[in-house]
Design a protein around this motif. Structure first.
Motif, short mmCIF file in Angstrom:
data_model
loop_
_atom_site.label_atom_id
_atom_site.label_comp_id
_atom_site.label_asym_id
_atom_site.label_seq_id
_atom_site.Cartn_x
_atom_site.Cartn_y
_atom_site.Cartn_z
N UNK A 102 0.85 -1.18 0.00
CA UNK A 102 0.00 0.00 0.00
C UNK A 102 0.89 1.24 0.00
N UNK A 103 0.30 2.39 -0.37
CA UNK A 103 1.09 3.61 -0.44
C UNK A 103 0.23 4.84 -0.20
N UNK A 104 0.84 5.83 0.42
CA UNK A 104 0.27 7.16 0.59
C UNK A 104 1.09 8.08 -0.30
N UNK A 105 0.43 8.72 -1.25
CA UNK A 105 1.08 9.66 -2.17
C UNK A 105 0.73 11.07 -1.74
N UNK A 122 9.11 15.72 6.10
CA UNK A 122 10.31 14.89 6.10
C UNK A 122 10.70 14.46 7.51
N UNK A 123 10.35 15.25 8.51
CA UNK A 123 10.63 14.87 9.89
C UNK A 123 9.59 13.88 10.41
N UNK A 141 7.09 5.69 6.62
CA UNK A 141 8.31 6.38 6.24
C UNK A 141 8.30 6.75 4.77
N UNK A 142 9.06 7.78 4.45
CA UNK A 142 9.18 8.21 3.05
C UNK A 142 9.98 7.16 2.30
N UNK A 161 5.12 4.84 2.77
CA UNK A 161 4.56 3.52 3.03
C UNK A 161 5.10 2.95 4.34
N UNK A 162 4.77 1.70 4.59
CA UNK A 162 5.17 1.03 5.81
C UNK A 162 6.62 0.56 5.72
#
Length: 163
Positions: A102-105, A122-123, A141-142, A161-162
């Motif tokens: 899965x992904x968060x864009x 980014x933090x 995390x990115x 994503x994870x």
């Protein structure tokens, strides 16, 4: 049709002037309310509440564009994505179905006014705790960041994503 969520109202989406029929159903999503709910249940050591449909089933993909204007927005979005993005199955679960990542864009404009939101993202999505140690459980995390520039304008696109 598919389901999706937005922090804008359905009427706003319908008013975009697109001649292409929308194959998705929208639902109002309040990032701040979901964050506050999670923060409260964690502080009280209470189980996570069951969210109403369509938020009761994890999403494989979450999209967000130009939604972070203050540092608190990044916290709200992190908390929301943590609750709604489909997690990998446990490596010890032999009965788990095959898992497609899965992904968060997330897209943020590259502007002088957005330097702080980019730093916050980014933090907050660094995949590590405040003490610099890696989190022991799955964490967001990115996974990649790409700058898309078009003349004087552009955006940074994150795949989160994870980890």
């Amino acid at each position: 049709t598919g389901d999706w969520s937005s922090d804008v109202c359905s009427s706003d989406l319908e008013g975009t002037g697109s001649s292409t029929p929308c194959l998705l159903k929208s639902e109002k999503l309040d990032w701040a309310a979901l964050h506050a709910s999670r923060k409260f249940t964690k502080a009280m050591h209470a189980p996570q509440p069951v969210l109403p449909a369509p938020f009761d089933i994890p999403f494989d993909t979450i999209l967000a564009s130009d939604v972070i204007y203050e540092s608190t927005h990044a916290l709200h979005i992190h908390s929301t994505v943590e609750q709604l993005l489909a997690r990998p199955p446990s490596p010890w679960d032999a009965t788990a179905a095959p898992w497609e990542e899965s992904a968060f864009w997330l897209s943020i404009p590259i502007l002088e006014t957005h330097a702080v939101p980019i730093e916050c993202v980014e933090e907050i999505f660094s995949g590590v705790e405040e003490d610099g140690k890696a989190k022991s459980d799955w964490t967001l995390g990115i996974q990649s960041a790409t700058d898309e520039l078009h003349g004087d304008a552009g955006c940074r696109i994150y795949r989160i994503g994870w980890c």
